[in-house]
Design an enzyme around this catalytic site. Sequence first.
Site: not given
Length: 324
Positions: A15, A165, A287, A289, A298
């Site tokens: 990433e 990612s 999940e 992050n 983003s």
Amino acid sequence: MKKNIAIIMGGYSSEYKISLKSGNVVYEYLNKEKFNLYRIHIFKNKWVYLDDAGNETPIDRNDFSIPLNNTSITFDCVFNAIHGSPGEDGLMQAYFELLGIKHTSCDFYQAALTFNKRDLLSVLKPYGIKAAPSYYLNLGDEINETKIIDKVKLPCFVKANKSGSSFGITKVYKTEELKGAIETAYKEDDEIIIEGFLNGTEVSVGVLKLNGKTTVFPITEIVSENDFFDYQAKYEGKSQEITPARINPEQLEKVTIAAKRIYDVLKMKGFSRSEFIFIDNEPFLLEINTTPGLTTESILPQQAKEAGIELGMLFEYAITEALA
């Protein structure tokens, strides 16, 4: 007096390119009248300060300082923009904690825990956080296809346990595709999680502490043009990200409560972005992050914009919170 802020970017994982983009956006948008900003590239073979002319100065790792012009520059706060290892798995957090340097991300235990999808879901289960049925494999384990598919059903996702990612992830429709998918995931990590496919609306929920209060940003719905929200969908425009998400009031309330609960139960700090899929009106966690993407396109910056927070302020909030 202006505070010295190091913006760390790069990292050791697949990433790193996205992280460099995020770090440069932070550098561009933070208020240079309030802060002295230093871009720091963290790679396996070098930790360097990069000035505006592109000159590199090695970092003194004993105290995370920059030896410049017969002086040593130290930092009031580190802005962490590293996705993946070592910025999202607890290594940099532990290093800064040992040195007593404040930083914008969560503490090292929380970073390590959230980076490990299997451990994260296990810890949150007693708190009523739902997740897809899953099967775990470690490198060298026997691959019993019948057992796996009995547990998770088809289609399923084969993922690297500690990766971001969407690297190393495959959607599997047939039993005979399973072995190849497992090999792909092992290229990213020696631990794998195989999850049942949840067919529902996917949303992304950004959270940050603002003035000491756990705050949930407007929620983003993810509609991937690809078969799922993979690397292309995330970074190459193959998805629609709709903020605010087109979800009903019950879904909005439930996912807001779940995201806040996760943040508070785990004693998180800094930014977090949790991914959920709705089955009927119930949010299932995929999940978390802890160093989400911070490029202009983003998800978290999109959510901040919807909330009326411009990028420079969003980044400044994280520093203010870290220094509080």
